[in-house]
Structures are given as C-alpha cells and as structure tokens.
Design a protein around this motif. Structure first.
Motif, PDB file in Angstrom:
ATOM      1  N   ALA A 115     -19.011  75.077   8.617  1.00 28.95           N
ATOM      2  CA  ALA A 115     -20.398  75.447   8.309  1.00 28.95           C
ATOM      3  C   ALA A 115     -21.091  74.345   7.511  1.00 28.95           C
ATOM      4  O   ALA A 115     -22.321  74.221   7.556  1.00 28.95           O
ATOM      5  N   VAL A 116     -20.329  73.523   6.799  1.00 29.05           N
ATOM      6  CA  VAL A 116     -20.881  72.391   6.051  1.00 29.05           C
ATOM      7  C   VAL A 116     -21.610  71.446   7.008  1.00 29.05           C
ATOM      8  O   VAL A 116     -22.682  70.928   6.687  1.00 29.05           O
ATOM      9  N   LEU A 117     -21.037  71.233   8.181  1.00 30.33           N
ATOM     10  CA  LEU A 117     -21.661  70.352   9.178  1.00 30.33           C
ATOM     11  C   LEU A 117     -22.992  70.923   9.656  1.00 30.33           C
ATOM     12  O   LEU A 117     -23.984  70.195   9.763  1.00 30.33           O
ATOM     13  N   ASP A 118     -23.015  72.221   9.937  1.00 34.57           N
ATOM     14  CA  ASP A 118     -24.250  72.870  10.382  1.00 34.57           C
ATOM     15  C   ASP A 118     -25.332  72.764   9.318  1.00 34.57           C
ATOM     16  O   ASP A 118     -26.487  72.462   9.625  1.00 34.57           O
ATOM     17  N   GLU A 119     -24.949  73.003   8.068  1.00 31.80           N
ATOM     18  CA  GLU A 119     -25.936  72.903   6.985  1.00 31.80           C
ATOM     19  C   GLU A 119     -26.464  71.476   6.863  1.00 31.80           C
ATOM     20  O   GLU A 119     -27.662  71.257   6.688  1.00 31.80           O
ATOM     21  N   PHE A 120     -25.565  70.500   6.964  1.00 27.35           N
ATOM     22  CA  PHE A 120     -25.995  69.095   6.892  1.00 27.35           C
ATOM     23  C   PHE A 120     -27.021  68.789   7.983  1.00 27.35           C
ATOM     24  O   PHE A 120     -28.060  68.178   7.713  1.00 27.35           O
ATOM     25  N   LEU A 121     -26.740  69.219   9.195  1.00 26.16           N
ATOM     26  CA  LEU A 121     -27.660  68.948  10.309  1.00 26.16           C
ATOM     27  C   LEU A 121     -28.995  69.673  10.122  1.00 26.16           C
ATOM     28  O   LEU A 121     -30.053  69.136  10.458  1.00 26.16           O
ATOM     29  N   GLN A 122     -28.968  70.876   9.580  1.00 28.60           N
ATOM     30  CA  GLN A 122     -30.219  71.589   9.283  1.00 28.60           C
ATOM     31  C   GLN A 122     -31.028  70.838   8.227  1.00 28.60           C
ATOM     32  O   GLN A 122     -32.257  70.726   8.344  1.00 28.60           O
ATOM     33  N   HIS A 123     -30.353  70.316   7.226  1.00 31.83           N
ATOM     34  CA  HIS A 123     -31.050  69.519   6.204  1.00 31.83           C
ATOM     35  C   HIS A 123     -31.693  68.283   6.831  1.00 31.83           C
ATOM     36  O   HIS A 123     -32.796  67.886   6.437  1.00 31.83           O
ATOM     37  N   GLN A 124     -31.015  67.679   7.813  1.00 30.84           N
ATOM     38  CA  GLN A 124     -31.580  66.487   8.457  1.00 30.84           C
ATOM     39  C   GLN A 124     -32.849  66.843   9.232  1.00 30.84           C
ATOM     40  O   GLN A 124     -33.827  66.089   9.216  1.00 30.84           O
ATOM     41  N   ASP A 125     -32.838  67.999   9.893  1.00 33.69           N
ATOM     42  CA  ASP A 125     -34.044  68.445  10.599  1.00 33.69           C
ATOM     43  C   ASP A 125     -35.199  68.658   9.626  1.00 33.69           C
ATOM     44  O   ASP A 125     -36.333  68.250   9.884  1.00 33.69           O
ATOM     45  N   THR A 126     -34.916  69.279   8.495  1.00 29.88           N
ATOM     46  CA  THR A 126     -35.939  69.497   7.466  1.00 29.88           C
ATOM     47  C   THR A 126     -36.437  68.162   6.926  1.00 29.88           C
ATOM     48  O   THR A 126     -37.650  67.958   6.760  1.00 29.88           O
ATOM     49  N   LEU A 127     -35.518  67.250   6.668  1.00 29.76           N
ATOM     50  CA  LEU A 127     -35.892  65.934   6.149  1.00 29.76           C
ATOM     51  C   LEU A 127     -36.786  65.185   7.141  1.00 29.76           C
ATOM     52  O   LEU A 127     -37.774  64.559   6.740  1.00 29.76           O
ATOM     53  N   LEU A 128     -36.478  65.269   8.425  1.00 30.74           N
ATOM     54  CA  LEU A 128     -37.318  64.610   9.431  1.00 30.74           C
ATOM     55  C   LEU A 128     -38.737  65.178   9.428  1.00 30.74           C
ATOM     56  O   LEU A 128     -39.712  64.435   9.533  1.00 30.74           O
ATOM     57  N   LYS A 129     -38.862  66.488   9.294  1.00 30.03           N
ATOM     58  CA  LYS A 129     -40.192  67.111   9.231  1.00 30.03           C
ATOM     59  C   LYS A 129     -40.950  66.653   7.992  1.00 30.03           C
ATOM     60  O   LYS A 129     -42.152  66.380   8.048  1.00 30.03           O
ATOM     61  N   LEU A 130     -40.249  66.567   6.877  1.00 28.31           N
ATOM     62  CA  LEU A 130     -40.885  66.118   5.641  1.00 28.31           C
ATOM     63  C   LEU A 130     -41.305  64.650   5.722  1.00 28.31           C
ATOM     64  O   LEU A 130     -42.388  64.276   5.255  1.00 28.31           O
ATOM     65  N   LEU A 131     -40.473  63.822   6.327  1.00 27.63           N
ATOM     66  CA  LEU A 131     -40.827  62.409   6.494  1.00 27.63           C
ATOM     67  C   LEU A 131     -42.058  62.263   7.393  1.00 27.63           C
ATOM     68  O   LEU A 131     -42.915  61.411   7.143  1.00 27.63           O
ATOM     69  N   GLU A 132     -42.160  63.106   8.414  1.00 26.82           N
ATOM     70  CA  GLU A 132     -43.343  63.082   9.281  1.00 26.82           C
ATOM     71  C   GLU A 132     -44.583  63.493   8.497  1.00 26.82           C
ATOM     72  O   GLU A 132     -45.639  62.859   8.597  1.00 26.82           O
ATOM     73  N   LYS A 133     -44.452  64.536   7.702  1.00 28.39           N
ATOM     74  CA  LYS A 133     -45.570  65.002   6.881  1.00 28.39           C
ATOM     75  C   LYS A 133     -45.973  63.931   5.859  1.00 28.39           C
ATOM     76  O   LYS A 133     -47.156  63.782   5.537  1.00 28.39           O
TER      77      LYS A 133
END
Length: 189
Positions: A115-133
């Motif tokens: 589940a650590v891997l899934d959480e890491f990948l979810q954080h990356q998706d959030t980070l990409l959205k924030l970088l776009e914003k």
C-alpha cells in the motif's frame, strides 16, 4: 532560469519518478520490497514511506499556498533564499553525504505493505496537479513552512524543488536496495 521552465522540469522529473516506481517496484514481491541489505539500512518500502511522510506534510501546504497566491501572467526569474539553497544542497541526489532524519520521519523497522507504493503514486498525481496549478501563481513568495522548524519558510518554488529532489534521492536509494537484493548471498566460513 525562469519559474515556468523550472516548473516544467519538475513536472518531467515527477513523471519519471512515477514511471520508475511503477515499472521497477510495483511488480516486486513483498519479500523483495522489505529486503534490507543491512540491519540499519532501509528497505524499498521504507524509502518510499519516508517520502510519503514528507508528502503528507508538504502537499497540503502547497495547496494552501497556491490557493492564496496572486496570479502571474508572465514567468519570473527563479529566486532562492539562503535556506532554500542549503536545503536543496542537502537533498541533492548527487550529494553522497548521509543525513540523519527526524524520528517521526524515520520509517525504520515499520511493518509496511505494498500500500506504500499506491500512496506514493497518489502523492505523485497530486504533486503533478499542484505543479500545473503553480504555473499561474507567484511561486517566489515565502509561504511553505519547513517541516523540522515550522517558523522558517521556504519560497513555494524552492520547496517544490526540494520535495522533488528529496524524492529522487530516496528513489535512487531504493533502486540500490533492489540491486543488492538480486546479489547472491555469500557465506564466509
């Protein structure tokens, strides 16, 4: 370098981190993910859990800072504070000096699952959205508290760069652990 160029570079680096974790770590068995080359070293999952703990702190602060940031139409030159430069130097993947982590950020000997891997990948998706914003915001303002001493603040852009470089550093560490897990064990008699 200007803010737009650096944000684009950071987005590319986050996408590369996401691709590396997906292709290299997701297919691994739990025993390999929890393998430690030495009793005092971290496993692949511990490296990524450490990053998850940082993301849990920084991502909400990025969202809050960007929601309050004035909109900018033109890219600005990237500006660094003394604290930002020092922090970036410390987490630079090319810096081989080891640093002691804060106790609450240290996942050593945690019972971890995939589940650590899934959480890491979810954080990356959030980070990409924030970088776009962030491409439309003034990211040179000091708005992001430093995790270890929250009265200190980094500029939003340097904090983004800090987080991405920190992730690169520990994903490389996890890749080294994975390489060591493949080496045959030799017993000295």
């Amino acid at each position: 370098m200007n803010t737009t160029s650096l944000l684009a570079q950071l987005q590319t680096q986050v996408q590369q981190l996401k691709a590396s974790v997906t292709s290299e770590f997701l297919p691994l068995e739990i025993a390999t993910l929890n393998f430690k080359p030495h009793a005092t070293s971290w496993s692949i999952l511990e490296c990524l859990e450490h990053l998850n703990r940082y993301s849990r702190f920084y991502l909400p602060h990025f969202a809050k800072a960007l929601a309050a940031a004035p909109t900018l139409a033109l890219p600005q030159p990237v500006r660094y504070s003394w604290l930002g430069k020092k922090s970036l130097d410390m987490v630079n993947p090319g810096n081989v000096k080891k640093h002691k982590t804060l106790k609450h950020m240290n996942p050593h000997n945690s019972q971890l699952t995939a589940a650590v891997l899934d959480e890491f990948l979810q954080h990356q998706d959030t980070l990409l959205k924030l970088l776009e914003k962030a491409t439309k915001a003034d990211v040179n303002k000091k708005t992001i508290p430093v995790e270890f001493f929250r009265l200190l603040k980094m500029r939003t852009l340097e904090a983004f760069e800090f987080l991405v470089m920190h992730q690169q550093r520990h994903v490389q560490q996890a890749q080294r652990v994975q390489a060591q897990s493949k080496q045959p064990i030799s017993l000295v008699v």
